[in-house]
Design an enzyme around this catalytic site. Structure first.
Site, mmCIF file in Angstrom:
data_model
loop_
_atom_site.group_PDB
_atom_site.id
_atom_site.type_symbol
_atom_site.label_atom_id
_atom_site.label_comp_id
_atom_site.label_asym_id
_atom_site.label_seq_id
_atom_site.Cartn_x
_atom_site.Cartn_y
_atom_site.Cartn_z
ATOM 1 N N ASP A 92 -11.574 38.319 -11.277
ATOM 2 C CA ASP A 92 -10.289 38.202 -10.579
ATOM 3 C C ASP A 92 -9.413 37.109 -11.174
ATOM 4 O OD1 ASP A 92 -12.047 36.214 -9.732
ATOM 5 O OD2 ASP A 92 -12.153 36.899 -7.663
ATOM 6 N N GLU A 134 -11.612 40.862 0.355
ATOM 7 C CA GLU A 134 -11.697 40.208 1.653
ATOM 8 C C GLU A 134 -12.266 41.173 2.696
ATOM 9 O OE1 GLU A 134 -11.417 37.131 1.644
ATOM 10 O OE2 GLU A 134 -9.505 36.335 0.966
ATOM 11 N N ASN A 180 -16.462 33.741 4.115
ATOM 12 C CA ASN A 180 -16.194 34.897 4.980
ATOM 13 C C ASN A 180 -16.857 36.166 4.445
ATOM 14 O OD1 ASN A 180 -14.627 35.542 2.781
ATOM 15 N ND2 ASN A 180 -12.688 35.684 3.886
ATOM 16 N N HIS A 203 -16.598 37.392 1.371
ATOM 17 C CA HIS A 203 -15.910 38.142 0.310
ATOM 18 C C HIS A 203 -16.698 38.077 -0.995
ATOM 19 C CE1 HIS A 203 -13.179 34.484 -0.952
ATOM 20 N NE2 HIS A 203 -14.238 34.523 -1.715
HETATM 21 C C1 F6R Z 1 -14.422 33.892 -8.000
HETATM 22 C C2 F6R Z 1 -14.614 34.814 -6.909
HETATM 23 C C3 F6R Z 1 -14.901 34.379 -5.513
HETATM 24 C C4 F6R Z 1 -15.894 33.227 -5.419
HETATM 25 C C5 F6R Z 1 -16.103 32.821 -3.972
HETATM 26 C C6 F6R Z 1 -17.005 31.607 -3.859
HETATM 27 O O1 F6R Z 1 -14.198 34.585 -9.217
HETATM 28 O O2 F6R Z 1 -14.495 35.969 -7.142
HETATM 29 O O3 F6R Z 1 -15.384 35.470 -4.774
HETATM 30 O O4 F6R Z 1 -17.109 33.620 -5.998
HETATM 31 O O5 F6R Z 1 -14.883 32.546 -3.364
HETATM 32 O O6 F6R Z 1 -16.336 30.514 -4.403
HETATM 33 P P1 F6R Z 1 -17.060 29.106 -4.603
HETATM 34 O O7 F6R Z 1 -18.086 29.322 -5.665
HETATM 35 O O8 F6R Z 1 -15.964 28.188 -5.064
HETATM 36 O O9 F6R Z 1 -17.652 28.741 -3.297
#
Ligand code: F6R
Length: 254
Positions: free
Chosen positions: A74, A150, A143, A145
């Protein structure tokens, strides 16, 4: 895509450093077995240590990145690749600039594309032309995701633009000066795109992820908890530290 429900394999390790090393080993094993593999990569706080380990393996053990291809999950819409908070910048800084990957074989969605829907369609085509993703690395949002899918994201969703939830904006504000600077829109691989990967490795550390991990592993698959949809893939490994595994009622392999 297999739509039969199966249990993710659990690797529960003592601490975040052990998670970093295990994830890096899983990726390095694939690179050694299949030097021309296609890696799906994640950003965020969680994979930083695994990328550091991989850089170390390149420098000390000559782990060779020269033939592989990468696709990131992403990117924020509106940030160019040289913006320090963009995911392209993150990947250059934490991995690509320190290993011998060919720059033209690294792919991160272009958050500044003039036609973002077209960018999303072309991203899917590029993944297809590369032969699909051999191993997709994921983190998990508090959450539930995965990538920026989401809660409520459909199982068949493909690469597309999405609005980020207030919770995700707040979680990610730690990387920006203020929450107002976090872009509200992102371009992300879809759940359907992710489920087409041959193998999926989700890493999570810390007790802030314990609820999301428990839901992903133990609740019924439901788009309201995007990570629970990973149960519909037959080759998923969760690599967790004890804190992130703290909500699970079952234990996994070490
Ligand atoms: C990042 C991504 C997100 C993260 C998630 C956890 O490319 O796709 O889904 O993996 O938000 O983020 P952290 O590792 O910062 O807790």
């Amino acid at each position: 895509m297999t739509l039969q429900r199966s249990r993710p394999r659990l690797m529960i390790l003592d601490d975040p450093g052990a998670v970093d090393r295990r994830v890096a080993e899983l990726i390095a094993d694939l690179i050694r077995e299949k030097p021309e593999c296609v890696l799906g990569l994640a950003t965020g706080g969680t994979p930083v240590g695994a990328y550091r380990e991989l850089v170390g393996m390149h420098q000390q053990q000559s782990l060779d990145f020269s033939r592989l291809t990468t696709f990131n999950l992403d990117e924020y819409v509106g940030l160019s690749g040289d913006h320090p908070q963009s995911y392209r910048y993150f990947m250059q800084h934490h991995l690509f600039d320190h290993v011998n990957v060919q720059p033209s074989r690294t792919h991160v969605p272009n958050g500044r594309a003039r036609d973002i829907d077209r960018e999303a369609r072309e991203y899917e085509k590029k993944i297809d032309s590369a032969g699909g993703i051999d191993l997709q690395l994921l983190g998990i949002g508090s959450n539930g995701h995965i990538a920026f899918n989401e809660p409520g994201s459909p199982i068949e969703s493909r690469t597309r633009t999405v609005e980020l939830t207030a919770e995700t904006i707040e979680d990610n504000a730690r990387f920006f000066e203020t929450a107002d600077e976090v872009p509200g829109t992102a371009i992300t691989m879809g759940i359907g795109t992710i489920l087409e990967s041959k193998r999926i490795v989700l890493m999570a550390t810390g007790d802030a992820k314990a609820d999301a991990v428990r839901t992903a592993v133990e609740d019924d698959p439901d788009p309201i908890n995007p990570a629970s949809l990973l149960q519909l893939h037959s080759n998923v490994t969760f690599v967790l530290d004890r804190a992130a595994a703290g909500g699970l009622s079952t234990s996994g392999s070490r």
